[in-house]
Enzyme design. Structure first.
Site, PDB file in Angstrom:
ATOM      1  N   TYR A 287       1.206  -1.423   0.323  1.00  0.00           N
ATOM      2  CA  TYR A 287       0.018  -0.731  -0.651  1.00  0.00           C
ATOM      3  C   TYR A 287       0.682   1.201   0.040  1.00  0.00           C
ATOM      4  O   TYR A 287       0.986   1.533  -1.195  1.00  0.00           O
ATOM      5  CB  TYR A 287      -0.635   0.267   1.270  1.00  0.00           C
ATOM      6  CG  TYR A 287      -1.372   1.331   1.140  1.00  0.00           C
ATOM      7  CD1 TYR A 287      -1.154   2.285   2.838  1.00  0.00           C
ATOM      8  CD2 TYR A 287      -2.686   1.692   0.645  1.00  0.00           C
ATOM      9  CE1 TYR A 287      -1.322   3.216   2.696  1.00  0.00           C
ATOM     10  CE2 TYR A 287      -2.693   3.228   1.122  1.00  0.00           C
ATOM     11  CZ  TYR A 287      -2.247   4.067   2.000  1.00  0.00           C
ATOM     12  OH  TYR A 287      -2.424   5.151   2.175  1.00  0.00           O
TER      13      TYR A 287
ATOM     14  N   VAL B 280      -5.492  -6.853  19.673  1.00  0.00           N
ATOM     15  CA  VAL B 280      -4.472  -5.543  19.878  1.00  0.00           C
ATOM     16  C   VAL B 280      -3.284  -6.271  19.183  1.00  0.00           C
ATOM     17  O   VAL B 280      -2.623  -7.565  20.115  1.00  0.00           O
ATOM     18  CB  VAL B 280      -4.159  -5.427  21.022  1.00  0.00           C
ATOM     19  CG1 VAL B 280      -2.834  -4.338  21.309  1.00  0.00           C
ATOM     20  CG2 VAL B 280      -5.565  -5.136  21.223  1.00  0.00           C
TER      21      VAL B 280
END
Ligand code: WQD
Length: 334
Positions: free
Chosen positions: A149, A217
């Site tokens: 990305y 997380v």
């Protein structure tokens, strides 16, 4: 004269279209709904009481894109179209290079052919890669990226610099976003990722609302105050207003390449977000610690001085307000 907004039905695009309409600009949206929903268009009309032209096309389709330029009097383009999830890009690099890089080339070629050379590009702080020099300033080296990305955004930045070197009549703003979160105060538009969210805030908001069970997380062994990843979160409305300021800068300068960090200059951890979100929503956000996510880095945040000095722009919404507005959107729409 109109502003063409590609990806204008998306999260940042729709918030920017609202701000453009509210300062009296004429807007044309091009979007293929690959990561957005048609209902956003009505929400923009409802918020602003204004209308705009819309074309449901893929910006990779140069023929259809050219028709948009032929049918309208376009004087600038803001490009939001593109895939933007760090984790997803490591699994689907070809999709990311095609949609982001080939898409940008399609758009730039059609602009060039129609002699439209004022361009605002949605870039990202992840072009700085694993830079150790925090806070990030615009003169830092870019390109040492850690995921496809970010590399697509880096490539497009380099293309834009070469385009300007070859033809100084181009007028380009490169905006390096930090982490956009929050939503318009009306609760009518907000972040709507397709499927399970890749980004932290939409995931946390859905756990608080009871749509998702618990937050993973991704790592608590980073070199940060509480071990979880630290990012510079910026309210999407502040980000949108940054585009208006960048456009005004280009209209004043007439040509050049202008690069700006759009961030708050402050960093917050994953657990900071969990805690603040629980405070503003009154809901619990259960979580479990999981292994690190490929492509992630420990911590980064901006030095937004250059945008303040040259654009007269700075973020005004604080972290608590960002969490409040994200909660308001999810609570109103789910
Ligand atoms: C933030 C932190 C994760 C999800 C962003 C945007 C992207 C683009 C690039 C602008 C990291 C942790 C996340 C979860 C987690 N922005 N996390 N559990 O990766 O910084 O990328 O910058 O162009 O739009 O994604 O943002 O929200 O994915 O992650 O623990 O379920 O939250 O490890 O530390 P990221 P993110």
């Amino acid at each position: 004269m109109s502003i063409l907004v590609t990806g204008g039905a998306g999260y940042i695009g729709s918030h920017t279209v609202v701000e453009l309409l509210q300062v009296g600009r004429d807007v044309i949206i091009v979007d293929n709904f690959s990561n957005s929903k048609p209902k956003v268009l009505d929400a923009i009309r409802q918020i602003t009481g204004k209308n705009f032209k819309f074309y449901e096309i893929d910006y990779l389709d140069t023929e259809k894109l050219d028709k948009v330029f032929k049918e309208n009097d376009i004087d600038a383009v803001i490009n939001f179209a593109g895939f933007k999830a760090v984790g997803e890009s490591t699994k689907k690099p070809l999709d990311y290079y095609t949609n982001n890089v080939a898409g940008a080339l399609s758009l730039l070629n059609v602009m060039n052919k129609n002699n439209v050379k004022t361009f605002v590009f949605s870039s990202t702080a992840t072009v700085y890669g694993n830079s150790t020099e925090i806070p990030y300033t615009e003169d830092l080296k870019t390109g040492d990226t850690t995921n496809p990305y970010a590399t697509t955004k880096y490539f497009i930045e380099e293309i834009l610099k070469d385009v300007y070197k070859a033809d100084n009549s181009w007028n380009i703003a490169i905006l390096r976003y930090f982490n956009p979160i929050g939503a318009h105060e009306s609760g009518l538009i907000g972040e709507e990722p397709q499927g399970i969210p890749n980004n932290l805030m939409p995931y946390v908001a859905r756990v608080a609302k009871g749509i998702l069970k618990e937050l993973s997380v991704f790592g608590n062994d980073y070199n940060t105050p509480d071990g979880t990843g630290v990012r510079d979160y910026i309210h999407v409305v502040d980000l949108a207003i940054g585009h208006i300021k960048a456009l005004e800068k280009l209209e004043k300068e007439k040509h050049g390449v202008f690069i700006y960090n759009l961030g708050t200059g402050k960093g917050y951890s994953v657990l900071d977000m969990v805690k603040t979100f629980e405070e503003v929503s009154g809901k619990k956000v259960p979580y479990k610690i999981e292994p690190r996510r490929p492509g992630d880095i420990d911590m980064f945040y901006s030095d937004p001085t250059k945008a303040k000095e040259e654009l007269g722009w700075e973020a005004t919404h604080d972290f608590k307000q960002m969490c409040k507005d994200s909660w308001n959107y999810i609570d109103k729409n789910y």
